[in-house]
Design a protein around this motif. Structure first.
Motif, PDB file in Angstrom:
ATOM      1  N   SER A   1      32.371  44.294 -74.910  1.00  0.00           N
ATOM      2  CA  SER A   1      32.297  42.987 -75.588  1.00  0.00           C
ATOM      3  C   SER A   1      31.602  43.127 -76.934  1.00  0.00           C
ATOM      4  O   SER A   1      32.040  42.562 -77.934  1.00  0.00           O
ATOM      5  CB  SER A   1      31.525  41.978 -74.731  1.00  0.00           C
ATOM      6  OG  SER A   1      32.247  41.660 -73.584  1.00  0.00           O
ATOM      7  N   ARG A   2      30.518  43.890 -76.947  1.00  0.00           N
ATOM      8  CA  ARG A   2      29.758  44.072 -78.185  1.00  0.00           C
ATOM      9  C   ARG A   2      30.620  44.744 -79.256  1.00  0.00           C
ATOM     10  O   ARG A   2      30.634  44.311 -80.415  1.00  0.00           O
ATOM     11  CB  ARG A   2      28.511  44.901 -77.902  1.00  0.00           C
ATOM     12  CG  ARG A   2      27.629  45.077 -79.100  1.00  0.00           C
ATOM     13  CD  ARG A   2      26.395  45.868 -78.750  1.00  0.00           C
ATOM     14  NE  ARG A   2      25.517  45.943 -79.898  1.00  0.00           N
ATOM     15  CZ  ARG A   2      24.597  46.865 -80.046  1.00  0.00           C
ATOM     16  NH1 ARG A   2      24.396  47.763 -79.110  1.00  0.00           N
ATOM     17  NH2 ARG A   2      23.852  46.871 -81.128  1.00  0.00           N
ATOM     18  N   ALA A   3      31.335  45.794 -78.875  1.00  0.00           N
ATOM     19  CA  ALA A   3      32.176  46.508 -79.843  1.00  0.00           C
ATOM     20  C   ALA A   3      33.259  45.591 -80.401  1.00  0.00           C
ATOM     21  O   ALA A   3      33.510  45.563 -81.610  1.00  0.00           O
ATOM     22  CB  ALA A   3      32.794  47.738 -79.186  1.00  0.00           C
ATOM     23  N   LEU A   4      33.911  44.834 -79.523  1.00  0.00           N
ATOM     24  CA  LEU A   4      34.979  43.942 -79.980  1.00  0.00           C
ATOM     25  C   LEU A   4      34.434  42.799 -80.833  1.00  0.00           C
ATOM     26  O   LEU A   4      35.022  42.447 -81.855  1.00  0.00           O
ATOM     27  CB  LEU A   4      35.761  43.405 -78.781  1.00  0.00           C
ATOM     28  CG  LEU A   4      36.590  44.466 -78.044  1.00  0.00           C
ATOM     29  CD1 LEU A   4      37.111  43.917 -76.728  1.00  0.00           C
ATOM     30  CD2 LEU A   4      37.726  44.971 -78.919  1.00  0.00           C
TER      31      LEU A   4
ATOM     32  N   THR B   1      33.849  40.630 -85.678  1.00  0.00           N
ATOM     33  CA  THR B   1      33.755  39.264 -86.189  1.00  0.00           C
ATOM     34  C   THR B   1      32.452  39.106 -86.962  1.00  0.00           C
ATOM     35  O   THR B   1      31.754  40.074 -87.224  1.00  0.00           O
ATOM     36  CB  THR B   1      33.793  38.246 -85.030  1.00  0.00           C
ATOM     37  OG1 THR B   1      32.580  38.360 -84.281  1.00  0.00           O
ATOM     38  CG2 THR B   1      34.995  38.468 -84.128  1.00  0.00           C
ATOM     39  N   LYS B   2      32.095  37.877 -87.281  1.00  0.00           N
ATOM     40  CA  LYS B   2      30.877  37.596 -88.028  1.00  0.00           C
ATOM     41  C   LYS B   2      29.648  37.440 -87.136  1.00  0.00           C
ATOM     42  O   LYS B   2      28.556  37.239 -87.622  1.00  0.00           O
ATOM     43  CB  LYS B   2      31.053  36.313 -88.843  1.00  0.00           C
ATOM     44  CG  LYS B   2      32.139  36.413 -89.877  1.00  0.00           C
ATOM     45  CD  LYS B   2      32.334  35.084 -90.566  1.00  0.00           C
ATOM     46  CE  LYS B   2      33.516  35.145 -91.494  1.00  0.00           C
ATOM     47  NZ  LYS B   2      33.825  33.852 -92.078  1.00  0.00           N
ATOM     48  N   VAL B   3      29.817  37.535 -85.829  1.00  0.00           N
ATOM     49  CA  VAL B   3      28.720  37.324 -84.890  1.00  0.00           C
ATOM     50  C   VAL B   3      27.765  38.516 -84.927  1.00  0.00           C
ATOM     51  O   VAL B   3      28.192  39.669 -84.911  1.00  0.00           O
ATOM     52  CB  VAL B   3      29.271  37.122 -83.455  1.00  0.00           C
ATOM     53  CG1 VAL B   3      28.144  36.990 -82.450  1.00  0.00           C
ATOM     54  CG2 VAL B   3      30.169  35.906 -83.410  1.00  0.00           C
ATOM     55  N   ASP B   4      26.455  38.244 -84.980  1.00  0.00           N
ATOM     56  CA  ASP B   4      25.434  39.288 -84.896  1.00  0.00           C
ATOM     57  C   ASP B   4      25.340  39.722 -83.444  1.00  0.00           C
ATOM     58  O   ASP B   4      24.923  38.949 -82.584  1.00  0.00           O
ATOM     59  CB  ASP B   4      24.089  38.740 -85.385  1.00  0.00           C
ATOM     60  CG  ASP B   4      22.967  39.774 -85.291  1.00  0.00           C
ATOM     61  OD1 ASP B   4      23.205  40.906 -84.823  1.00  0.00           O
ATOM     62  OD2 ASP B   4      21.836  39.433 -85.674  1.00  0.00           O
ATOM     63  N   VAL B   5      25.739  40.955 -83.160  1.00  0.00           N
ATOM     64  CA  VAL B   5      25.754  41.452 -81.786  1.00  0.00           C
ATOM     65  C   VAL B   5      24.690  42.528 -81.584  1.00  0.00           C
ATOM     66  O   VAL B   5      24.908  43.510 -80.878  1.00  0.00           O
ATOM     67  CB  VAL B   5      27.153  41.964 -81.384  1.00  0.00           C
ATOM     68  CG1 VAL B   5      28.127  40.818 -81.253  1.00  0.00           C
ATOM     69  CG2 VAL B   5      27.673  43.009 -82.357  1.00  0.00           C
TER      70      VAL B   5
ATOM     71  N   SER C   1      40.611  40.114 -75.706  1.00  0.00           N
ATOM     72  CA  SER C   1      39.848  39.044 -75.067  1.00  0.00           C
ATOM     73  C   SER C   1      39.641  39.350 -73.581  1.00  0.00           C
ATOM     74  O   SER C   1      38.546  39.171 -73.046  1.00  0.00           O
ATOM     75  CB  SER C   1      40.575  37.712 -75.237  1.00  0.00           C
ATOM     76  OG  SER C   1      39.899  36.691 -74.552  1.00  0.00           O
ATOM     77  N   GLY C   2      40.675  39.823 -72.913  1.00  0.00           N
ATOM     78  CA  GLY C   2      40.558  40.179 -71.499  1.00  0.00           C
ATOM     79  C   GLY C   2      39.575  41.310 -71.273  1.00  0.00           C
ATOM     80  O   GLY C   2      38.753  41.264 -70.351  1.00  0.00           O
ATOM     81  N   LEU C   3      39.630  42.333 -72.116  1.00  0.00           N
ATOM     82  CA  LEU C   3      38.678  43.446 -72.009  1.00  0.00           C
ATOM     83  C   LEU C   3      37.245  42.956 -72.216  1.00  0.00           C
ATOM     84  O   LEU C   3      36.327  43.351 -71.505  1.00  0.00           O
ATOM     85  CB  LEU C   3      38.998  44.520 -73.051  1.00  0.00           C
ATOM     86  CG  LEU C   3      40.234  45.365 -72.814  1.00  0.00           C
ATOM     87  CD1 LEU C   3      40.514  46.237 -74.031  1.00  0.00           C
ATOM     88  CD2 LEU C   3      40.057  46.213 -71.565  1.00  0.00           C
ATOM     89  N   SER C   4      37.074  42.095 -73.198  1.00  0.00           N
ATOM     90  CA  SER C   4      35.746  41.567 -73.494  1.00  0.00           C
ATOM     91  C   SER C   4      35.200  40.749 -72.325  1.00  0.00           C
ATOM     92  O   SER C   4      34.038  40.874 -71.941  1.00  0.00           O
ATOM     93  CB  SER C   4      35.809  40.713 -74.765  1.00  0.00           C
ATOM     94  OG  SER C   4      34.540  40.222 -75.081  1.00  0.00           O
TER      95      SER C   4
END
Length: 145
Positions: A15-18, A22-26, A123-126
């Motif tokens: 999830s973090r890698a995917l 995006t713009k989200v701070d992970v 999305s499914g993997l995440s």
């Protein structure tokens, strides 16, 4: 449900890698649920065993309806908008997640269909990564407590 709220991006590497695309701070220590809330989503009351997030997005450069998000979400019928709801639900011994998207008109539905086709597998993997991370945290917590 406490594991749902406490799981971090560092515990869900896929999830973090995917999401890093995006713009989200992970950052590893950041809590996933808090980040979903911070990204134009709002939690709404869904019961003791469920966290529900809603979002109202427009695919065009137009302002969103004014007012509290839950009210705007419920009342928005204007063409061009996507109403999205995502949950994490614990029912007995099963943790699940589901996302529903409603387009307010056919043109928006067609545009979203192309986007969804592109991201569906990721999305499914995440989601599977997220659910595994929450489960690991819950198992650790129950073993310690």
């Amino acid at each position: 449900m406490s594991a749902v709220r406490e799981t971090t991006w560092g515990e869900a590497p896929v999830s973090r890698a995917l999401m890093s695309l995006t713009k989200v701070d992970v950052s590893a220590g950041r809590r996933i649920v808090s980040d979903f809330l911070g990204e134009a989503m709002e939690a709404v009351e869904a019961g003791e065993g469920e966290v529900l997030f809603i979002s109202l997005d427009c695919l065009e450069d137009r302002p969103k309806p004014v007012g509290p998000l839950a009210e705007a979400f419920a009342g928005c019928t204007e063409a061009g908008f996507l109403k999205m709801a995502m949950n994490l639900r614990y029912d007995g011994r099963v943790l699940s997640t589901e996302t529903r998207v409603y387009a307010t008109d056919e043109h928006t539905r067609r545009r979203f269909r192309g986007y969804w086709f592109t991201i569906r597998a990721a999305s499914g993997l995440s989601r599977r990564s997220l659910l595994r991370a929450i489960r690991r945290r819950a198992v650790r917590s129950s073993a310690q407590g």
